[in-house]
Design an enzyme around this catalytic site. Structure first.
Site, PDB file in Angstrom:
ATOM      1  N   GLY A  95      -4.320 115.028 -21.123  1.00 45.16           N
ATOM      2  CA  GLY A  95      -4.602 114.741 -22.530  1.00 45.16           C
ATOM      3  C   GLY A  95      -5.824 115.487 -23.028  1.00 45.16           C
ATOM      4  CB  ALA A  96      -8.830 115.305 -23.659  1.00 48.43           C
ATOM      5  CG  MET A  97     -11.642 118.992 -18.591  1.00 51.11           C
ATOM      6  SD  MET A  97     -11.683 117.769 -17.260  1.00 51.11           S
ATOM      7  CE  MET A  97     -13.320 118.073 -16.602  1.00 51.11           C
ATOM      8  CD  GLU A  98     -14.336 114.667 -17.653  1.00 48.87           C
ATOM      9  OE1 GLU A  98     -14.560 114.301 -16.486  1.00 48.87           O
ATOM     10  OE2 GLU A  98     -13.196 114.652 -18.155  1.00 48.87           O
ATOM     11  CD  GLU A 102     -11.992 115.716 -13.700  1.00 53.78           C
ATOM     12  OE1 GLU A 102     -12.804 114.880 -13.302  1.00 53.78           O
ATOM     13  OE2 GLU A 102     -11.444 115.650 -14.807  1.00 53.78           O
ATOM     14  CG  HIS A 113     -11.523 108.953 -21.930  1.00 51.24           C
ATOM     15  ND1 HIS A 113     -11.176 107.830 -21.215  1.00 51.24           N
ATOM     16  CD2 HIS A 113     -11.618 109.939 -21.013  1.00 51.24           C
ATOM     17  CE1 HIS A 113     -11.058 108.137 -19.929  1.00 51.24           C
ATOM     18  NE2 HIS A 113     -11.328 109.414 -19.782  1.00 51.24           N
ATOM     19  CD  GLU A 114     -11.710 113.524 -22.359  1.00 53.09           C
ATOM     20  OE1 GLU A 114     -12.450 113.890 -21.427  1.00 53.09           O
ATOM     21  OE2 GLU A 114     -10.646 112.910 -22.154  1.00 53.09           O
ATOM     22  CG  HIS A 164     -15.700 111.603 -19.110  1.00 52.70           C
ATOM     23  ND1 HIS A 164     -15.884 110.954 -17.913  1.00 52.70           N
ATOM     24  CD2 HIS A 164     -14.366 111.592 -19.333  1.00 52.70           C
ATOM     25  CE1 HIS A 164     -14.706 110.568 -17.444  1.00 52.70           C
ATOM     26  NE2 HIS A 164     -13.769 110.934 -18.288  1.00 52.70           N
TER      27      HIS A 164
END
Length: 907
Positions: free
Chosen positions: A306-309, A172, A342-343, A346
């Site tokens: 922070g992170a990725m979904e 992303e 959050h992830e 998603h």
């Protein structure tokens, strides 16, 4: 570059003849030339809709010794218009052996490359016929990226000092094209079948489970993964590493695994339990089963955001996933839970239903941010997450009050503009306007509409209007919400009470002295209010510039935007502010903590526009000496601390000291009541850490004495004495003030495997007054050996807030600009954050000139067009204006207060 209107993108692409025809034959258009000098058959950043992919067969062989990879991709294509050209994406890779596999047999395709748009054109001698399906096959090779995106290299040191290398992905928004040739736009959804070749000492994981592993010649293994559901390229993921994992199964039968480096696998238990609990929650809440058989969470040693979904394989910074019950703080626990929530949100919002194009990124990110709070509030009530939602709205308003802000939904075209969408407006404002809508509709009606939206558009792409239609029952949601998503900024509602009559007016709130920029804005505002006469929340939809509402009975005070559930600010005209100040001074608990925090926020923000005098805002702040709730206390700090921060960057020591003393005096009682332990609720623990850290930074003697004693006994034990976790930041900050203490802290940092502890040590070292150490830290972070380069932005920002370091940080940013934009990518939230945070406390014309001179010397390729640069100029100009207007008022008020507080001689 102006974004291309969507309508133009839908015009039928052209078929290629021997001379390239352009899309609008009636207009003279620029002919783009490929790298070989031939005309390139497409002239836009967005891909043509002539063909679309339905399935990718992707085979990859990463080499973790030579740090490169080779691959073959076979793409099934559906043809929507007769054409001889297939245009797709590839970035910084060598593409060879390109074939068209048609029912009539295989034939080679000619390849043209247009690197500026990251595009390849595959040219066929025969026409590809509308309605038929074809396949193309491309062989490719590239180096593993040494940035944090695409298919990139990560590494870590084992406790024996050995460097271990792994390869991971971050696609992303526009980086899948750097890992394999593909149609790298979110609307080109397809299924992916992936194979990865690896050495036996490594494992490979991807979006789907492994179905088989085949032994290859030369001792290599090839993992074959199951075919994915239909999804966008930016969600594809794979990792080749020596990670270990722990697993559990959810009530719905989904296997959850957490992956980490071997020496940190004992810090994964909390994340595993949280992921199980949260995935089960979403499964029930959305009434749509999670569609994959597994969900992996991987802690990556080098990770930019922070992170990725990624669907089925979410990736995280180690600090965002790893938790040690003995060494991690209450705020670590809250932070990790929110990131996982959050992830996993998603997996439905973003993955199952995806925005059509990046202009509506907020449909993904605003929702995931909103759902963080909904889900954690229900699954982990003890974390008291709702107390922190307000901070998101204040953060969004900070950016949204500048004329350089942008609508939640805004046209974007090139990768830099797309990257810039990942900001506080898309995430935080998106979440805050959804919260406002939920409050207006009622949570139940809102949830029904959300489920309708997800079911209606599963595996598809959407635009904002699809959401509004799904939420509409009796209420015309689109008419209301278009005013919040299609125009930038937010409203200031002015309230004037005359007896039972309340006069209302709205205008755009803007921190500028150019009032022409506030004209022409109108919102439909779901107002809420309560009064001294009635604790009921009353509602009123303000659709016009001005209106009048009538109270059932006269009241001593009226408070609008109850609990700050709305994304707007309120100015109480006439005697309105004074009546609320009196209330706070005599009975502040008559209002909720959120209401108190919103009053503190609004009154200080209104000083910027001249609506309220600074002394009025300061009079309101006096009540804070009796405040105990975290949101109101931190908001008090949030409005007062920046005032002396502006002075630290100027030569005005006397006023700066007076201001610091005033703030310490306000909170002294609360600081003195804090125990140096880990007892209490999550918010009590977080507040304690915050207050004691502030006391130490501000040299409040009792704090400094206690922290010094704790640091010395910790150091004398060679780090073996365990400190209460929540107060370690305060202790480390005091320790880092001497060269010996700083060096000891750095050695402990280097030895520690606890990510949250390392993070606190790093922050403490960066607020040290030792300039040589600050400089060394930034250089080491850039180098990436002793300190991770992923942490560099945080280190530079922290040094920039340090009164002894702000010039060093600015010089470092300028000197290393080309390296920074290459490593962290132009337009990324990391770069934007660096630019705005390093400069946002400057308040002199000299610094403004220096900042303008540097950013003005950049080219478009090196970032001159980035929105964050306009935001920076605007913020510094606002700071200069604020200081010019309010410094005399601040001086007079503080002088008057110290005279009032001084003991009288004759007593």
């Amino acid at each position: 570059m102006r974004a291309v209107p969507v309508l133009l993108l839908l015009l039928a692409p052209f078929a290629l003849s021997s001379a390239a025809q352009l899309p609008n034959p009636g207009q003279a258009k620029e002919v783009l030339l490929a790298t070989n000098g031939q005309p390139f058959p497409w002239d836009r950043m967005r891909l043509p809709k002539t063909v679309s992919p339905s399935h990718y067969d992707l085979s990859l062989h990463p080499n973790l010794t030579t740090l490169d990879f080779t691959g073959v991709v076979r793409i099934q294509l559906d043809v929507h218009e007769d054409t001889r050209a297939i245009v797709l994406h590839a970035k910084q890779m060598q593409v060879s052996k390109v074939w068209l596999l048609a029912p009539e047999g295989a034939s080679p395709l000619r390849v043209l490359e247009y690197p500026r748009f990251h595009q390849l054109a595959l040219l066929s001698n025969s026409v590809l016929t509308k309605g038929r399906r074809y396949e193309v096959q491309l062989e490719f090779a590239a180096n593993l990226s040494d940035s944090f995106h695409g298919f990139y290299k990560s590494s870590y040191h084992s406790s024996s000092g050995e460097v271990r290398v792994l390869a991971s992905t971050q696609f992303e928004a526009t980086f899948a094209r750097a890992a394999f040739p593909c149609f790298d736009e979110p609307a080109f959804k397809a299924n992916f079948t992936i194979q990865i070749i690896r050495e036996p000492r490594h494992i490979a994981i991807s979006n789907m489970p492994t179905v088989k592993t085949v032994a290859l010649p030369g001792g290599l293994l090839e993992d074959h993964f199951d075919t994915t559901v239909k999804m966008s390229t930016y969600l594809v993921a794979y990792i080749v590493s020596d990670f270990l994992s722990v697993s559990k199964t959810t009530q719905h039968g989904v296997k959850i695994s957490v992956y980490a480096v071997a020496e940190k696998i004992d810090q994964t238990a909390f994340a595993l339990d949280a992921a199980v609990k949260l995935l089960d929650f979403y499964d029930d809440y959305f009434d749509i089963p999670y569609p994959l058989p597994k969900q992996d969470l991987a802690a990556i040693p080098d990770f930019q955001s922070g992170a990725m979904e990624n669907w089925g394989l979410t990736t995280y910074r180690e600090t965002a996933l790893l938790f040690d019950p003995d060494k991690s703080s209450a705020s670590d626990k809250l932070g990790i839970t929110k990131v996982i929530a959050h992830e996993l949100a998603h997996q439905w919002f973003g993955n199952l239903v995806t925005m059509e194009w990046w202009n509506d990124l907020w449909l993904n990110e605003g929702f995931a941010k909103f759902m963080e709070y909904i889900s954690v509030d229900i699954t982990y009530p003890e974390l008291q997450v709702a107390d922190f939602f307000l901070g998101k709205c204040f953060a969004a308003m900070e950016v949204d009050s500048l004329s350089s802000s942008h609508p939640v939904s805004t046209d974007v075209e090139n990768p830099t503009q797309i990257q810039e969408m990942f900001d506080s407006v898309s995430y935080d404002k998106g979440a805050c306007i959804l919260n406002m809508l939920q409050d207006f509709m009622t949570p139940k009606a809102f949830e029904i509409g959300i489920i309708r939206y997800l079911k209606r558009y599963s595996y598809q792409n959407t635009v904002s209007s699809h959401l509004w239609e799904s939420l509409t029952d009796e209420l015309d949601v689109r008419a209301i919400m278009d005013t919040w998503t299609l125009q930038e900024g937010f409203p200031l509602v002015t309230v004037e009470v005359r007896g039972r009559e309340v006069r209302l007016s709205q205008e755009r709130y803007l921190k500028t002295d150019d009032h022409s920029l506030t004209k022409g804005f109108l919102w439909q505002i779901p107002l809420t209010y309560m009064t001294s006469a009635s604790k009921t929340t009353h509602r009123f939809l303000l659709k016009t510039k001005t209106d009048v509402l009538h109270l059932p009975e006269e009241a001593d005070w009226v408070k609008f935007n109850v609990d700050m559930s709305g994304y707007y600010m309120v100015h109480y005209a006439a005697d309105g502010w004074n009546s609320l100040i009196r209330l706070l001074q005599h009975n502040h608990t008559a209002l909720s903590s959120n209401d108190r925090a919103s009053l503190i926020h609004d009154v200080f923000q209104l000083v910027s526009t001249g609506k309220v005098r600074l002394d009025t805002a300061l009079e309101l702040s006096l009540y804070l000496s009796r405040e105990t709730e975290i949101m109101a206390v931190t908001q008090g700090f949030g409005e007062l601390v920046p005032l002396y921060k502006l002075m630290e960057k100027r030569d005005m020591a006397a006023l700066e000291t007076q201001m610091k003393d005033y703030i310490v005096g306000l909170f002294r009682g609360l600081i003195d009541r804090q125990e140096w332990t880990d007892s209490g609720s999550v918010t009590e623990r977080m507040l304690r850490g915050y207050l004691l850290l502030f006391g130490c930074v501000r040299n409040y003697a009792p704090c400094v004495a206690k922290a010094s004693r704790l640091f010395n006994s910790w150091r004398d034990s060679d780090g073996s004495v365990s400190l209460p976790v929540d107060i370690t930041m305060a202790v480390f900050v005091i320790g880092a003030r001497t060269p010996e203490g700083w060096d000891f802290l750095f050695e402990e940092y280097r030895r520690s495997l606890q990510m949250s502890v390392k993070s606190r040590m790093k922050s403490a070292m960066s607020v040290s007054p030792l300039q040589d150490k600050l400089k060394w830290m930034m250089e080491q972070s850039l180098h990436g050996e002793l300190m991770k380069t992923q942490d560099l932005p945080g280190v530079v920002i922290s040094v920039s807030k340090n009164p002894r370091g702000y010039k060093l940080a600015w010089d470092f940013l300028r000197a290393n600009w080309p390296t920074l934009i290459k490593k962290f990518d132009l337009g990324s939230s990391t770069i934007s954050h660096l630019v705005t945070e390093v400069t946002n406390q400057y308040s002199t014309r000299e610094m403004l000139d220096e900042v303008r001179s540097f950013f003005g010397s950049l080219t478009e390729e090196s970032g001159s067009e980035m929105r964050c640069i306009r935001q920076t100029y605007e913020t510094i100009e606002e700071n200069i204006r604020w200081m010019d207007t309010n410094r005399p008022l601040l001086q007079a008020w503080l002088d008057k207060r110290s005279r009032r507080a001084a003991p009288r001689e004759d007593l």
